[in-house]
Design a protein around this motif. Structure first.
Motif, PDB file in Angstrom:
ATOM      1  N   LEU A  12       0.834  -1.204   0.000  1.00 29.04           N
ATOM      2  CA  LEU A  12       0.000   0.000   0.000  1.00 29.04           C
ATOM      3  C   LEU A  12       0.864   1.248   0.000  1.00 29.04           C
ATOM      4  CD1 LEU A  12      -2.832   1.358   0.333  1.00 29.04           C
ATOM      5  CD2 LEU A  12      -2.418   1.230   2.791  1.00 29.04           C
ATOM      6  N   TRP A  13       1.838   1.342   0.906  1.00 33.39           N
ATOM      7  CA  TRP A  13       2.679   2.532   0.990  1.00 33.39           C
ATOM      8  C   TRP A  13       3.565   2.667  -0.229  1.00 33.39           C
ATOM      9  CZ3 TRP A  13       1.753   6.663   3.510  1.00 33.39           C
ATOM     10  CH2 TRP A  13       0.990   6.604   4.668  1.00 33.39           C
ATOM     11  N   SER A  14       4.029   1.557  -0.766  1.00 28.87           N
ATOM     12  CA  SER A  14       4.840   1.599  -1.979  1.00 28.87           C
ATOM     13  C   SER A  14       4.014   2.166  -3.136  1.00 28.87           C
ATOM     14  CB  SER A  14       5.348   0.204  -2.320  1.00 28.87           C
ATOM     15  OG  SER A  14       6.028   0.214  -3.537  1.00 28.87           O
ATOM     16  N   GLY A  15       2.783   1.692  -3.270  1.00 29.13           N
ATOM     17  CA  GLY A  15       1.905   2.186  -4.325  1.00 29.13           C
ATOM     18  C   GLY A  15       1.554   3.641  -4.149  1.00 29.13           C
ATOM     19  N   LEU A  16       1.337   4.068  -2.903  1.00 29.90           N
ATOM     20  CA  LEU A  16       1.041   5.479  -2.657  1.00 29.90           C
ATOM     21  C   LEU A  16       2.246   6.350  -2.978  1.00 29.90           C
ATOM     22  CD1 LEU A  16      -1.014   5.293   0.655  1.00 29.90           C
ATOM     23  CD2 LEU A  16      -1.852   5.834  -1.627  1.00 29.90           C
ATOM     24  N   GLY A  17       3.447   5.845  -2.672  1.00 29.64           N
ATOM     25  CA  GLY A  17       4.660   6.602  -2.990  1.00 29.64           C
ATOM     26  C   GLY A  17       4.851   6.768  -4.489  1.00 29.64           C
ATOM     27  N   VAL A  18       4.625   5.695  -5.218  1.00 26.95           N
ATOM     28  CA  VAL A  18       4.763   5.752  -6.682  1.00 26.95           C
ATOM     29  C   VAL A  18       3.725   6.707  -7.263  1.00 26.95           C
ATOM     30  CG1 VAL A  18       4.476   4.389  -8.785  1.00 26.95           C
ATOM     31  CG2 VAL A  18       5.791   3.468  -6.881  1.00 26.95           C
ATOM     32  N   GLU A  19       2.500   6.633  -6.777  1.00 24.09           N
ATOM     33  CA  GLU A  19       1.444   7.513  -7.282  1.00 24.09           C
ATOM     34  C   GLU A  19       1.738   8.970  -6.941  1.00 24.09           C
ATOM     35  OE1 GLU A  19      -2.103   8.457  -9.286  1.00 24.09           O
ATOM     36  OE2 GLU A  19      -0.837   6.699  -9.290  1.00 24.09           O
ATOM     37  N   GLY A  20       2.256   9.214  -5.737  1.00 18.52           N
ATOM     38  CA  GLY A  20       2.617  10.577  -5.353  1.00 18.52           C
ATOM     39  C   GLY A  20       3.708  11.144  -6.238  1.00 18.52           C
ATOM     40  N   GLU A  21       4.695  10.309  -6.544  1.00 16.43           N
ATOM     41  CA  GLU A  21       5.769  10.761  -7.436  1.00 16.43           C
ATOM     42  C   GLU A  21       5.225  11.071  -8.829  1.00 16.43           C
ATOM     43  OE1 GLU A  21       8.798   7.785  -7.381  1.00 16.43           O
ATOM     44  OE2 GLU A  21       9.113   8.000  -5.226  1.00 16.43           O
TER      45      GLU A  21
END
Length: 135
Positions: free
Chosen positions: A115-124
């Motif tokens: 979840l956090w990895s996906g949120l980080g990628v989406e934020g970038e």
């Protein structure tokens, strides 16, 4: 000004969930999510709804119950219900080859990292789009 804690995106383990097609979440996984959501979220939510009638019944029997305590206990159970529903969803293993205990802690940790990895990628991605539109 204090620095904000940044979560580093971690690589997704090789046991990544299967790629979803139009069907969405696989049925066995969805069924398990519903069961876990009920046990971890539904029970506390039900207790939160029962607090007001229970407090009223106690007051009718002559027990001096402060109104604020009934509200706080109810809010506490409802908050546990929200957290429990989230935990129930994240503690479900997505692969049939994965097995976890009833509590699902191992799957929760794996899904939390995803979840956090996906949120980080989406934020970038969003930051890159904003930078591109500014230029």
């Amino acid at each position: 000004m204090a620095k904000r804690k940044r979560y580093r995106s971690t690589p997704v383990p090789s046991s990544a969930p299967p790629v979803m097609t139009q069907g969405g979440v696989p049925k066995p996984v969805a069924d398990q999510m519903i069961k876990r959501g009920f046990w971890f979220g539904g029970i506390p939510t039900l207790l939160g709804f029962i607090c007001f009638p229970a407090g009223y019944a106690l007051i009718q029997r002559g027990v001096d119950v402060p109104n604020g305590s009934v509200v706080l206990v109810s809010m506490g159970f409802l908050g546990l219900g929200v957290a429990g529903i989230s935990y129930g969803m994240l503690s479900t293993p997505w692969l049939s080859s994965e097995s976890d205990n009833w509590f699902g802690w191992r799957s929760f940790r794996t899904n939390w990292r995803r979840l956090w990895s996906g949120l980080g990628v989406e934020g970038e991605r969003i930051r890159a789009e904003k930078q591109a539109t500014k230029k």
